[in-house]
Structures are given as structure tokens and as C-alpha cells.
Enzyme design. Structure first.
Site, PDB file in Angstrom:
ATOM      1  N   ASP A 168      27.371  80.080  28.095  1.00 62.29           N
ATOM      2  CA  ASP A 168      28.639  79.351  28.130  1.00 62.29           C
ATOM      3  C   ASP A 168      28.599  78.201  29.132  1.00 62.29           C
ATOM      4  OD1 ASP A 168      29.665  81.101  26.275  1.00 62.29           O
ATOM      5  OD2 ASP A 168      30.614  82.393  27.765  1.00 62.29           O
ATOM      6  N   ASP A 176      30.354  77.052  31.613  1.00 63.76           N
ATOM      7  CA  ASP A 176      31.224  77.140  32.773  1.00 63.76           C
ATOM      8  C   ASP A 176      30.374  77.612  33.934  1.00 63.76           C
ATOM      9  OD1 ASP A 176      30.787  79.817  32.183  1.00 63.76           O
ATOM     10  OD2 ASP A 176      32.833  80.203  31.518  1.00 63.76           O
ATOM     11  N   GLU A 206      30.079  80.430  35.414  1.00 63.31           N
ATOM     12  CA  GLU A 206      29.436  81.717  35.158  1.00 63.31           C
ATOM     13  C   GLU A 206      28.267  81.558  34.191  1.00 63.31           C
ATOM     14  OE1 GLU A 206      30.053  85.961  36.132  1.00 63.31           O
ATOM     15  OE2 GLU A 206      31.241  84.234  36.689  1.00 63.31           O
ATOM     16  N   TYR A 260      36.030  77.303  22.726  1.00 62.92           N
ATOM     17  CA  TYR A 260      35.842  78.192  23.882  1.00 62.92           C
ATOM     18  C   TYR A 260      37.179  78.529  24.534  1.00 62.92           C
ATOM     19  CZ  TYR A 260      33.479  80.152  27.960  1.00 62.92           C
ATOM     20  OH  TYR A 260      33.010  80.994  28.935  1.00 62.92           O
ATOM     21  N   ARG A 313      37.900  79.973  27.519  1.00 64.51           N
ATOM     22  CA  ARG A 313      38.089  79.902  28.977  1.00 64.51           C
ATOM     23  C   ARG A 313      38.087  78.430  29.371  1.00 64.51           C
ATOM     24  NH1 ARG A 313      34.647  84.449  28.590  1.00 64.51           N
ATOM     25  NH2 ARG A 313      35.715  86.358  29.213  1.00 64.51           N
TER      26      ARG A 313
END
Length: 944
Positions: free
Chosen positions: A104, A106, A108, A334, A336
Site C-alpha cells: 500500500d 502509505d 505503513e 484505497y 485509508r
């Protein structure tokens, strides 16, 4: 990391994503030549315990997993449950020509990509592949245009991880020592808990005020219709120019905030109403203004969670679980994201559907632009929207259940965001008259008409307050002009009482955290999940109620770690972490300042790198957790109730106490753990103290000579014997006291020695059947029953346990076993039709307590839910959460052993058999525990 380049023709490429579901979808878009594999989340992290730390590290490093003495160097280890997956990835990597890290986009996800790079050590070209939606075009575009790994994002995530480890590992042990084992503290979870506790404190301190007002129904005297009503309802606004007090005019103490308002009590209100009986009324003013309402911005993570809670009854966690499935299967972008921005492609798709579904009249001339992001938004993602360059309508998706409902919500919101404003008129009419006693009374009514619904044709936002009026609600008033005469058809007197501030719901807590700029929107669902799982908060309907335990935890943190749960300080930490992410501050000096204090930071790089330099950090975290002698465990866990009664939070739960232990007049009683704190009044505490508690001595067993007592235990009242002090309690010769639960018809203060001895004689051997299988009569959690081997049969009366004969027992077993209840019990409560399954939802009494069901899905009521108070919305939410989890995984069952006629065996053989069975049970439990632990690690949510 190699530079971006076109993929060589003919080679094999390994694409690593985070989840197996995503891997399956992407594989279908890439075709031959690509191997798509999942990391299954993080493959490497800080060690979860000292046993995982390499032996070369000693001291504090083994405890923390971070070397605080050497620039906070983290110690990373491959998760035990991921070692097999790492081996598999290495094997896959050995046979390819290129590696694409497609986690992903981001912080994280970037960190996971970096960890993969560090562990796999690839010798082939590596590319960072990013995408915001899982569609064929988006995936193929991402392959053609990879980028470099963003090390700044990785550093920012690593700093957060280290900070959260230091916070949790230093503060949590203080809670273990001073409050209760197994508790936890966290940078955001502790502040979120404090918010919920503070709201409950406000409710406890709240004093209700009573106020009265008048409502008049006024008639124009002409016939009316839907567009021009004949009457209107108005509320008394002023008396002799003084505004009549409403709820907003009272403070939490029940007193008026200002003396410039008129407070009507019941007597005054009724006297005024009587005085207005024959009054002539007229319209004093009519004020009309144009009404305009613009559409809501497309969803970002927090607004999606809030709306899913309001409209669908989903908790934050359930919302994210369903959204994750929609994203991985290519239905939405996505989920988030902090952004409300839509790409040009999305805007075009939305505008096309507006024209197609609602007509050109609903399409604004220019596309609407939603450029705003929340402060310090971390990602460049779009808003949450349907994926693709042509949006699929909900009917075209083939989705069902919760996924259909959430997709429909996202689709409607996205399309509505590109529609025209709603327009209309708002009107305020003031009506006056003079009462018989000479006082001037003025009533006021407001109305709203919508002449063009615009975006409201597609979507109207919900509200946290169930009584709030939604945007599309019209209130039509008669067409009147100043000076028109009106007659009062009815004047009613209405009494009201001010209400305490409403408890947070998941939606309103998410909103509060975001408005205070605490934490990251992408982690709010896991934060709320954590405080629920830790027992700091429980649900009562949709409301979040703090437990008494959370009061003790927050009390300790506020008094001894004040800055760590200070709202502005926590928000400032978020700012500092974002400054580090942007390269405006350095991580190591900031961590030194946070952990060691001001002086350490000054020698390590200065305040400019450590934070904002405004002096908000005085002492470091390390200093705070070393001085534990100043923390009085009893004091921080004690709260006055009134009249000399104290509420105390003990290691085994909350209890009320009057007087000191071992003194005359001392009283103590347990408090139900699901009792909302604001309901523990002095009167309620007196009731609890008045109930029988403690040990009741019943007498001496004439056979054993042991004292028999009755007690109130964690699982209800029971009787037991007191064994002599020299009785061995451990080892092979250990003796356990006989114990038995009281029947439901018995009470602690009335049970007798004879009752206790009868109860402790159970189970009673009734006899054996023709094959020699023993039949026993036993008292269980769900009432009296017979047991023959593995075959159990319920008894209708408790007394049958002592009176039933072998003949009667055999007659019961001769009947076919009921695979259900002979006469189904009626439901405990009916909640209405579930909006997903469209089937009636009821509350039933099950083996493990009450549960809600629609006939397809069952969900047990949680702590804080009661049959009497559960709302339809709460029932639908429980079912939604259960559906989001999916069906329970089935475990393989062993083939049943062949039944043989029971024979009496020598005691030694029985003991050996028991040992063997116990060993098998222990082995099975160990295996199950390992499997559960691995599963938890695999599916662990991203958290702070």
C-alpha cells in the site's frame, strides 16, 4: 533500488503485495510472466518479548527491543509465524528477473516494502509499484511507471513505531503494578480513553434543570393544501421582550447562565397559557431568505466511518473490514486516505452518471473541486470512490449484504459530490398577542422549502443526534403577511428537563479525535477496537461507556503522566512526527528529548530538531516511570460516591465499600462491571451494600467434620467446605474441597446446611443401563440434567436430581432425543427488519446468553448490551460486525472412538486413563493456542 524503466520482455517478475486476496485479483490483471505473492502484512517487526531478541543484546535492549543508548536503534526480527512465508518469497525471488514491491502507498505500506527489501536482499532490479485502485488499467499503469522507495516515509513510520514501543513498554508496566495485570497504555488509545472518561465525569457532575414553555397552533382561517397549509405551530419566544429560557440557557450545574432570560416553571407557564386563552393574535413579521446547500465532499476514511455508523449501523472496525474487501476486489479506491480530492477521471465518471441518471439539469457547468485535506495528511491518495473510469452502479456490481450497502453509500456520495446545489427558501414568522394580564407574548415559527433538490436527489448526510433534522427535511408554513390576523386553536404547556452531554459513539469519537488532530484517521478503527478489547470501554447500544477500570487508569495517567494524556501535547507530537516525515526535523534528537528529557535533547541536537522548542517537554518519559513510589495504588483507584461510600477498583473488579476493613460496621459489595459509572448513585450503592455478601457459615459436615460455607463467587453463589490447614493442596496427594453452585431458586442468606450437603453430593449415580453404562444426575450451568456417556438429557425440575429413579431415567433415554426445543421459546424482543437481509431480527436466549438473529446470522450481545435496552440499530450493528468477520473456520474433527460397554476398571487404570486424556487435552490446547496466536499476528490491525 533500480531506476524506473520499462519491464524487459520475456523475463519473469515477482510482484509482492500485502494480502492474499489482493494477490489473487492482481494476478488476473497481469497474466503470464508474473508471479504475484503476498507478504501477509508485516514480515518483520520489533520483538514481542526478550526471548525473540538476539543474544548479543543485553540490558534494556532486551526489554524494549530498542537500543535507547545508541540513537534508538530498533532491533528487528522476522515474526515467527512469517518465517515460512519469507522462505517462500526467497524461493520465488530466486527464479525471477525483476522484483516489484506493490504494498500500500502509505507510511505503513512503504515500511513493509522496505522491510521486504532488507530481509529478501534481492540481487535483481527492484521497483516500487503503487496504485490507488485495483483495476486492470491501474495495475498495468503501475507496472509501467514504478518509482523509488520513499525512505523519508519509511523513517517517519519507524519513528512512530519506536515512539509507540517506548510509550507502551514503559507506561504499561506501571499500570500492571498499580492497577491490574494485563493492562496497556498507548499514545492515542490512552487519550481516546480519557475523552470517554471525561464525558462520563461530565454526566456524573451534571445536574438537571426543569423548564417550561408554550406551544401554540395558529390558524389562518382559510382552507389549506400541501403547498399552503391552513395553520402553523409556533413556540413562545419572548414575554414582554424577555426571551424565554430554553435548554441551552442552563449550565451543567442546573443553573441559568444569564439573568437576562425568563425562566418559566410549571405554575408560571400554566398561568400564562390561561391568560392567553381569549387573546387575539396577528403576524408581526415575516422574514424570508434564500436557502442554498452545497453537496458534501467525497468520503475520506473518517467521514466514511461516521456515515457508515449513522446510516448502516457499522462500527469503525466493521466499516474498514468491509471496505478492505471492496478495495481488494477492485470495487473502490484505497480506503485509508485523508484526502477529499477526486482525479479528473473520477470527476468525469461521476458527471457522466449525473447526466445519465438525473439529467443535465442536475449537472453544474463546471466540475466541483474538493481540494481540502486534513492537517498533515500523509498520503497523496484520492478520496474513497468507486474504482475505474466508469462507475458501476450498485446493481451492476453483483455485490450483496454489507459489501453492497457500503459500496452503495460510497457510490451515492461520490456521484452527489458532482451535482448542483439544493436551493429553496427559509422563512421565519413571528406572531404576537397581549395576554389578559397585560403581558405581551410573542411566538416564533421557522420553515424551509426546497424548490430544487439538486444533490439531495442522490444523497443526504446522516446525523449523530437521532433527533436532528436532516438537510432534506421541509417545514412548510402558511403564506402569511405582516398584520394578518390569526386565531389560536390550541396553546399547550410543555415541560422539559435538560439532559447530560451525550456519550460518544464510535462515529462521534472518531470525529472528536480528528478535530483535536490526535492520531491518524487510518488508525482510528484499531484504536477504538483496542479500548473495547482492553475493557476500558464497553457499548450500551451504540454509546461508548467507560468502565470503572478506565477511571482508575485515566486517574493514574492524569496525576502522574499528565503530559502523556494531554490533548494539545498529543496533537503536538503528531505535528512533530509529520515534521520529521517532511524532513523538517530529525528523528533521533526528537526521540532523545521525548525519552530522556530537555537536557539530553540539548546535547543531542538542540530543541529545533527535537520539537518546537516551546518548553512543552520538561522531563523525559524515562524519568517519569522511575519514580513509582509517589503513586498510591489505593488512592488512584478510589472514588467517593457519597455518604461515606467509596467506589474502589480492585484486581478482581470494582466494588463499593463503607468503613475500613476489619473494623466494626465495615461493608463491602461487588459492583457489576457493566454498570455505567453515572448510574452508581448513593441510593444504588446502598442497595448493593444491603445485599448479602461475604461468607455464610452453615455448619459442620457430620461425616467429614469440615466447616461448610456459602459464598458469592465470580460465577454466582456456591457452597464449599473448608479443609483443614494441613490438607495437601498440590502434588499427587492434593485434595480439592467439594464445591457446588446453588440452584437458581436458592439464595445465599437462606441456604441451609442440609441444602449444601445435598448439593455437594452431586453428581449422583442413578444406576446403569442394560449395557452397564452409568447414568448420573448432575447440576449444570443451564440447569439439572442426566448424563449417560456423552448423551445428556435435561430434567424439568431441580429436585429430580435427588429423587429420579433408574426406571424413570431409562424411560427418558428411551425417548428420541430432541434436536431442538420441543416448544420453541418466544423471542425476548423483536427489533424489526434488518436492512441487509430484509428479515425480521429478534433477541433470543441461547446457551451462551442472549443473542440477536435474523435467522441466518447470530451475534451474541456484548458487555453493556441488555435485552431491555438494546435498540434495533444496535442489533443491526452486531449482525453487521458478525457478517464482516465471515463464517467461523471449521477445525478437523477426530473420528469418534468406537463405543464399548462400560466396565468397572481398577482405580489405577482409571487414573492412568485420566492422565492420558489430560495429556491429550493439554497437547491439543497448546496446538490450538499456537494456531490462534499465529492467526492473531497475521491479521493484526495497523495500530498506534
Amino acid at each position: 533500488m533500480s531506476p524506473t524503466s520499462e519491464t524487459a520482455q520475456g523475463g519473469r517478475r515477482l510482484v509482492i503485495v500485502e494480502s492474499p486476496a489482493k494477490a489473487k485479483t492482481i494476478k488476473g490483471y497481469l497474466g503470464p510472466g508474473y508471479v504475484v505473492e503476498a507478504s501477509v502484512g508485516h514480515i518483520r517487526d520489533l520483538p514481542s518479548g526478550a526471548a525473540e531478541v538476539p543474544e548479543k543484546y543485553t540490558g534494556e535492549v532486551r526489554r524494549l527491543g530498542v537500543d535507547v543508548e545508541h540513537d534508538f536503534q530498533p532491533i528487528y526480527v522476522v515474526n515467527a509465524d512469517k518465517k515460512a512465508q519469507v522462505r517462500k518469497l526467497k524461493e520465488q525471488l530466486a527464479g525471477v528477473d525483476e522484483l516489484f514491491l506493490a504494498t500500500d502507498e502509505d507510511r505503513e505500506g512503504e515500511a513493509i516494502a522496505w522491510h521486504l527489501l532488507e530481509v529478501l536482499k534481492p540481487k535483481v532490479p527492484v521497483h516500487r509499484m503503487v496504485f490507488h485502485e485495483i483495476t486492470k488499467d491501474a495495475i498495468q499503469e503501475a507496472v509501467r511507471n514504478p518509482r523509488e522507495l520513499n525512505k523519508r516515509m519509511v523513517d517517519a513510520q519507524e519513528t512512530r513505531r519506536i515512539l509507540d514501543r517506548l510509550y507502551g513498554y514503559e507506561v504499561s508496566p506501571v499500570l500492571w503494578k498499580k492497577v491490574m495485570r494485563g493492562l496497556s497504555a498507548g499514545r492515542v488509545q490512552s487519550v481516546a480513553t480519557r475523552l470517554v472518561v471525561e464525558r462520563e465525569r461530565e454526566r456524573i457532575a451534571f445536574r438537571s434543570a426543569e423548564y417550561w414553555d408554550l406551544t401554540g397552533t395558529f390558524s389562518t382561517g382559510r382552507a389549506g393544501d400541501s403547498s399552503d397549509p391552513s395553520s402553523l405551530v409556533a413556540r413562545l419566544n419572548t414575554v414582554d421582550g424577555a426571551r424565554v429560557a430554553q435548554g441551552r440557557d442552563f449550565g451543567a450545574d442546573g443553573q441559568l447562565k444569564s439573568a437576562n432570560v425568563l425562566h418559566l416553571d410549571e405554575e408560571k407557564a400554566r398561568a400564562l397559557a390561561a391568560s392567553l386563552t381569549d387573546t387575539s393574535f396577528s403576524v408581526r413579521s415575516v422574514e424570508s431568505k434564500p436557502y442554498r446547500r452545497s453537496p458534501y465532499a467525497p468520503f475520506r476514511t473518517t467521514t466514511l466511518q461516521q456515515e457508515a455508523s449513522r446510516k448502516l449501523g457499522f462500527g469503525a472496525k466493521a466499516t474498514m473490514q468491509v471496505a478492505q474487501k471492496l478495495y481488494e476486489n477492485g470495487f473502490i479506491t484505497y480506503m485509508r486516505t485523508d484526502s477529499t480530492v477526486l482525479s479528473d477521471t473520477a470527476v468525469s465518471a461521476a458527471r457522466a452518471q449525473v447526466t445519465q441518471l438525473y439529467g443535465a439539469d442536475y449537472l453544474p457547468e463546471k466540475p466541483r473541486v474538493y481540494a481540502g485535506k486534513v492537517k498533515n495528511a500523509q498520503e497523496a491518495h484520492e478520496a474513497i470512490r468507486p474504482s475505474g473510469d466508469r462507475f458501476r452502479t450498485p446493481a451492476e456490481t453483483g455485490l450483496t449484504g454489507d459489501q453492497f450497502r457500503l459500496y452503495e453509500l460510497i457510490w451515492k456520495r461520490t456521484v452527489a459530490s458532482q451535482m448542483k446545489d439544493a436551493t429553496g427558501n427559509s422563512v421565519t414568522v413571528k406572531i404576537g398577542g397581549r395576554a389578559a394580564d397585560g403581558r405581551d407574548a410573542e411566538f416564533s415559527a421557522s420553515g424551509k422549502t426546497i424548490t430544487f433538490h439538486g444533490f439531495m436527489k442522490a444523497y443526504v448526510e446522516g446525523a449523530d443526534d437521532p433527533n436532528a433534522e436532516l438537510d432534506d427535511r421541509e417545514r412548510r408554513l402558511p403564506q402569511v403577511s405582516e398584520g394578518d390576523a390569526l386565531s389560536a386553536e390550541e396553546i399547550t404547556v410543555d415541560g422539559h428537563a435538560t439532559k447530560p452531554p451525550a456519550r460518544y459513539t464510535e462515529a462521534s469519537l472518531v470525529k472528536e479525535l480528528e478535530e483535536r488532530e490526535i492520531g491518524r484517521p487510518s488508525t482510528y478503527a484499531s484504536i477504538i477496537g483496542t479500548i473495547l478489547d482492553r475493557g476500558y470501554v464497553f457499548k450500551k447500544g451504540t454509546a461508548l461507556v467507560p468502565s470503572f477500570l478506565s477511571f482508575a487508569v485515566v486517574n493514574l495517567l492524569e496525576k502522574h503522566f499528565g503530559r502523556l494524556v494531554d490533548y494539545s501535547f498529543t496533537a503536538k507530537m503528531e505535528d512533530d512526527l509529520d515534521r520529521i516525515a517532511r524532513g523538517e526535523a530529525q528523528a533521533v534528537p526528537w526521540l532523545k528529548r521525548f525519552y530522556f528529557g530537555e537536557g539530553e535533547a540539548s546535547t543531542a541536537g538542540g530543541a529545533a530538531d527535537a520539537g518546537n522548542g516551546d518548553g512543552d517537554h520538561l522531563g523525559g518519559l524515562k524519568e517519569l516511570v522511575t519514580d513509582l513510589g509517589a503513586i498510591d495504588a489505593r488512592e488512584i483507584s478510589s472514588f467517593p460516591v457519597g455518604d461515606g461510600i467509596m467506589l474502589r477498583v480492585g484486581r478482581y473488579g470494582p466494588y463499593v465499600e463503607r468503613g475500613e476493613k476489619d473494623t466494626e460496621g465495615h461493608q463491602r459489595a461487588d459492583v457489576p462491571e457493566d454498570l455505567p459509572p453515572d448510574e452508581l448513585t448513593v441510593a444504588h450503592a446502598e442497595e448493593l451494600l444491603a445485599k448479602p455478601s461475604g461468607d455464610f457459615e452453615l455448619g459442620v459436615d457430620p461425616v467429614s467434620g469440615n466447616q461448610i460455607v456459602a459464598k458469592d463467587g465470580r460465577y454466582g453463589p456456591y457452597v464449599t467446605e473448608i479443609l483443614p490447614e494441613d490438607t495437601p493442596k498440590t502434588g499427587k496427594n492434593a485434595v480439592k474441597p467439594r464445591t457446588a453452585s446453588l440452584f437458581k431458586s436458592m439464595a445465599l442468606d437462606t441456604v441451609t446446611l442440609e441444602d449444601a450437603l445435598k448439593l455437594m453430593s452431586l453428581p449422583r449415580v442413578v444406576g446403569a443401563d442394560a449395557e452397564g453404562v452409568e447414568i448420573t444426575a448432575q447440576n449444570g450451568r443451564y440447569g439439572p440434567y442426566l448424563k449417560k456417556g456423552t448423551d445428556s438429557r435435561s430434567l424439568t425440575e431441580e429436585e429430580q436430581l435427588f429423587t429420579i429413579t433408574l426406571e424413570e431415567a431409562l424411560a427418558i433415554y428411551a425417548q428420541p432425543k430432541q434436536r431442538g426445543r420441543a416448544a420453541a421459546k418466544p423471542p425476548l424482543k423483536e427489533l424489526g427488519v434488518d436492512p441487509v437481509s430484509e428479515k425480521p431480527v429478534v433477541v433470543k436466549d441461547g446457551r451462551f446468553g442472549p443473542y440477536v438473529t435474523d435467522g441466518e446470522t447470530n451475534a451474541t450481545l456484548r458487555t453493556g448490551d441488555s435485552v431491555e435496552e438494546i435498540t434495533p440499530e444496535r442489533g443491526f450493528e452486531l449482525l453487521a460486525e458478525k457478517r464482516a468477520k465471515g463464517p467461523a473456520k471449521k477445525t478437523a474433527k477426530k473420528a469418534p472412538a468406537k463405543k464399548t460397554a462400560a466396565k468397572k476398571a481398577a482405580p489405577a487404570k482409571k487414573t492412568a486413563a485420566k492422565k492420558t486424556a489430560a495429556k491429550k487435552t493439554t497437547t491439543a490446547k497448546t496446538a490450538a493456542t499456537k494456531k490462534t496466536t499465529a492467526a492473531k499476528k497475521t491479521t493484526a490491525a495497523k495500530s498506534e
